[in-house]
Design an enzyme around this catalytic site. Sequence first.
Site, PDB file in Angstrom:
ATOM      1  N   LYS A  16       0.840  -1.212   0.000  1.00 45.01           N
ATOM      2  CA  LYS A  16       0.000   0.000   0.000  1.00 45.01           C
ATOM      3  C   LYS A  16       0.873   1.260   0.000  1.00 45.01           C
ATOM      4  O   LYS A  16       0.353   2.381  -0.018  1.00 45.01           O
ATOM      5  CB  LYS A  16      -0.899   0.012   1.234  1.00 45.01           C
ATOM      6  CG  LYS A  16      -1.829  -1.186   1.293  1.00 45.01           C
ATOM      7  CD  LYS A  16      -3.153  -0.829   1.914  1.00 45.01           C
ATOM      8  CE  LYS A  16      -4.116  -1.992   1.973  1.00 45.01           C
ATOM      9  NZ  LYS A  16      -4.465  -2.564   0.680  1.00 45.01           N
ATOM     10  N   THR A  62      11.127  -3.409   2.222  1.00 43.98           N
ATOM     11  CA  THR A  62      10.268  -4.313   2.983  1.00 43.98           C
ATOM     12  C   THR A  62      10.767  -5.745   2.841  1.00 43.98           C
ATOM     13  O   THR A  62      11.847  -5.984   2.288  1.00 43.98           O
ATOM     14  CB  THR A  62       8.786  -4.096   2.588  1.00 43.98           C
ATOM     15  OG1 THR A  62       7.979  -4.885   3.455  1.00 43.98           O
ATOM     16  CG2 THR A  62       8.496  -4.445   1.150  1.00 43.98           C
ATOM     17  N   LYS A  66      15.342  -6.073   4.587  1.00 41.75           N
ATOM     18  CA  LYS A  66      15.719  -5.031   5.558  1.00 41.75           C
ATOM     19  C   LYS A  66      17.156  -5.206   6.075  1.00 41.75           C
ATOM     20  O   LYS A  66      17.827  -4.224   6.376  1.00 41.75           O
ATOM     21  CB  LYS A  66      14.724  -5.002   6.719  1.00 41.75           C
ATOM     22  CG  LYS A  66      13.363  -4.459   6.303  1.00 41.75           C
ATOM     23  CD  LYS A  66      12.412  -4.329   7.477  1.00 41.75           C
ATOM     24  CE  LYS A  66      11.030  -3.936   6.968  1.00 41.75           C
ATOM     25  NZ  LYS A  66      10.054  -3.746   8.040  1.00 41.75           N
ATOM     26  N   ALA A 131      10.382  -7.339  12.876  1.00 39.19           N
ATOM     27  CA  ALA A 131       9.456  -6.273  13.292  1.00 39.19           C
ATOM     28  C   ALA A 131       9.619  -5.984  14.779  1.00 39.19           C
ATOM     29  O   ALA A 131       9.656  -4.823  15.196  1.00 39.19           O
ATOM     30  CB  ALA A 131       8.020  -6.674  12.967  1.00 39.19           C
ATOM     31  N   ASN A 151       8.481 -15.082  22.964  1.00 33.17           N
ATOM     32  CA  ASN A 151       8.608 -15.677  21.628  1.00 33.17           C
ATOM     33  C   ASN A 151       8.465 -17.193  21.706  1.00 33.17           C
ATOM     34  O   ASN A 151       8.845 -17.811  22.700  1.00 33.17           O
ATOM     35  CB  ASN A 151       9.964 -15.311  21.002  1.00 33.17           C
ATOM     36  CG  ASN A 151       9.968 -15.542  19.502  1.00 33.17           C
ATOM     37  OD1 ASN A 151       9.015 -15.181  18.815  1.00 33.17           O
ATOM     38  ND2 ASN A 151      11.011 -16.145  18.981  1.00 33.17           N
TER      39      ASN A 151
HETATM   40  P1  NDP Z   1       9.804 -12.452  10.979  1.00 30.87           P
HETATM   41  O1  NDP Z   1       9.674 -13.573  10.023  1.00 30.87           O
HETATM   42  O2  NDP Z   1      11.102 -11.738  11.099  1.00 30.87           O
HETATM   43  O3  NDP Z   1       9.464 -12.986  12.474  1.00 30.87           O
HETATM   44  C1  NDP Z   1       8.346 -13.813  12.694  1.00 30.87           C
HETATM   45  C2  NDP Z   1       8.063 -13.933  14.197  1.00 30.87           C
HETATM   46  O4  NDP Z   1       6.772 -14.518  14.348  1.00 30.87           O
HETATM   47  C3  NDP Z   1       9.041 -14.819  14.950  1.00 30.87           C
HETATM   48  O5  NDP Z   1       9.206 -14.296  16.263  1.00 30.87           O
HETATM   49  C4  NDP Z   1       8.307 -16.170  14.978  1.00 30.87           C
HETATM   50  O6  NDP Z   1       8.651 -16.979  16.077  1.00 30.87           O
HETATM   51  C5  NDP Z   1       6.886 -15.705  15.160  1.00 30.87           C
HETATM   52  N1  NDP Z   1       5.853 -16.648  14.713  1.00 30.87           N
HETATM   53  C6  NDP Z   1       5.575 -17.017  13.442  1.00 30.87           C
HETATM   54  N2  NDP Z   1       4.504 -17.862  13.420  1.00 30.87           N
HETATM   55  C7  NDP Z   1       4.108 -17.999  14.704  1.00 30.87           C
HETATM   56  C8  NDP Z   1       3.051 -18.739  15.336  1.00 30.87           C
HETATM   57  N3  NDP Z   1       2.190 -19.504  14.640  1.00 30.87           N
HETATM   58  N4  NDP Z   1       2.914 -18.640  16.675  1.00 30.87           N
HETATM   59  C9  NDP Z   1       3.760 -17.892  17.397  1.00 30.87           C
HETATM   60  N5  NDP Z   1       4.789 -17.173  16.865  1.00 30.87           N
HETATM   61  C10 NDP Z   1       4.957 -17.228  15.529  1.00 30.87           C
HETATM   62  O7  NDP Z   1       8.601 -11.456  10.618  1.00 30.87           O
HETATM   63  P2  NDP Z   1       8.560  -9.868  10.845  1.00 30.87           P
HETATM   64  O8  NDP Z   1       9.054  -9.633  12.225  1.00 30.87           O
HETATM   65  O9  NDP Z   1       9.212  -9.171   9.714  1.00 30.87           O
HETATM   66  O10 NDP Z   1       6.981  -9.527  10.730  1.00 30.87           O
HETATM   67  C11 NDP Z   1       6.070  -9.843  11.780  1.00 30.87           C
HETATM   68  C12 NDP Z   1       4.705  -9.227  11.499  1.00 30.87           C
HETATM   69  O11 NDP Z   1       4.765  -7.812  11.577  1.00 30.87           O
HETATM   70  C13 NDP Z   1       4.129  -9.542  10.125  1.00 30.87           C
HETATM   71  O12 NDP Z   1       2.753  -9.858  10.304  1.00 30.87           O
HETATM   72  C14 NDP Z   1       4.281  -8.254   9.352  1.00 30.87           C
HETATM   73  O13 NDP Z   1       3.283  -8.120   8.364  1.00 30.87           O
HETATM   74  C15 NDP Z   1       4.094  -7.234  10.471  1.00 30.87           C
HETATM   75  N6  NDP Z   1       4.695  -5.898  10.184  1.00 30.87           N
HETATM   76  C16 NDP Z   1       3.862  -4.811  10.117  1.00 30.87           C
HETATM   77  C17 NDP Z   1       4.369  -3.532   9.874  1.00 30.87           C
HETATM   78  C18 NDP Z   1       3.423  -2.372   9.804  1.00 30.87           C
HETATM   79  O14 NDP Z   1       3.855  -1.278   9.391  1.00 30.87           O
HETATM   80  N7  NDP Z   1       2.181  -2.510  10.185  1.00 30.87           N
HETATM   81  C19 NDP Z   1       5.814  -3.301   9.705  1.00 30.87           C
HETATM   82  C20 NDP Z   1       6.616  -4.510   9.822  1.00 30.87           C
HETATM   83  C21 NDP Z   1       6.059  -5.751  10.039  1.00 30.87           C
HETATM   84  P3  NDP Z   1       9.927 -18.011  16.006  1.00 30.87           P
HETATM   85  O15 NDP Z   1      11.132 -17.177  16.301  1.00 30.87           O
HETATM   86  O16 NDP Z   1       9.625 -19.016  17.054  1.00 30.87           O
HETATM   87  O17 NDP Z   1       9.938 -18.581  14.613  1.00 30.87           O
END
Ligand code: NDP
Length: 272
Positions: A16, A62, A66, A131, A151
């Site tokens: 977006k 994005t 990053k 994030a 986590n």
């Molecule tokens: P990453 O892939 O870097 O990290 C994913 C995280 O989610 C890890 O901590 C992982 O845990 C955890 N995870 C994934 N699946 C599950 C589950 N089923 N249950 C519990 N924990 C889970 O992703 P990002 O940090 O880049 O993005 C995270 C979210 O933030 C996304 O939804 C993204 O769209 C959103 N976002 C929104 C922004 C905005 O401007 N609104 C900006 C940036 C991100 P583990 O370490 O155990 O694998």
Amino acid sequence: MLDSYAVIGNPIAHSKSPLIHTAFAQQTHQPVHYVAILAALDDFKSTVESFRHQGGKGLNVTVPFKLEAFQLSTRLTERATIAQAVNTLKFDGNEILGDNTDGAGLVRDIELNLGIPIATKRILLLGAGGAARGVILPLLQQKPSLLAIANRTPHKAETLQQQFSAYGNIIAGDFIHFSGDQFDIIINATSASLHDALPELPIGIFAQTILAYDMMYSREPTRFLKFAQLHGTRQIADGVGMLVEQAAESFFVWRNVRPQTKPVIAMLKSPM
Ligand code: NDP
């Protein structure tokens, strides 16, 4: 002549950002042209270089680039250095400035748009990925009384705790570690909502919660937000405000002009 900016990612079709920055440019009468660029997974650096050599002034970065943007920067802001991730590049002569506006976007959304001061609050941050890493310092700078990082894979939360412990009161663990604890603000920075999944949270965690915030945004409330509402949280919000606020912060980095965000958030929330 318009100055050229873009968002770069893979995938990128859903972004977006072109809509948001075009609205900012119209509103502030800035000569900005903004598009989306798909970079091949192994071709981030040369895609950036070619955009820059064609006169591009800046990029939003994005998923999944990053970290590569962080490595490509020749100068970094403090918040990007500490986050070890860059979502905003600004090109100025030979310099590539790397910044990270995600955390500022989240803080502005919670404090200004939702009207909830972070100071003295007990915050639970779910997730330890990119994030989460990007928002820890900006959250701590608002002086919450506690920041708990939970986590699924606890050692990643513990690594963040160690890295940021100099900046505030942080604890870390897996989700069950926080059974029986209460928090004022719970932020979902996991990617679980992307897969319509729910982190395995302890029962009762939302009983005293003022705000449940999901960084993911969607037309309907995510499973996390529905669960939070069902279990007692007073207010829910998705990440659309954070998205617009981080974009506004990038726009400010590039143009030194701060656009109004409320009309753009309203535009994104309205049925198209
Ligand atoms: P990453 O892939 O870097 O990290 C994913 C995280 O989610 C890890 O901590 C992982 O845990 C955890 N995870 C994934 N699946 C599950 C589950 N089923 N249950 C519990 N924990 C889970 O992703 P990002 O940090 O880049 O993005 C995270 C979210 O933030 C996304 O939804 C993204 O769209 C959103 N976002 C929104 C922004 C905005 O401007 N609104 C900006 C940036 C991100 P583990 O370490 O155990 O694998």
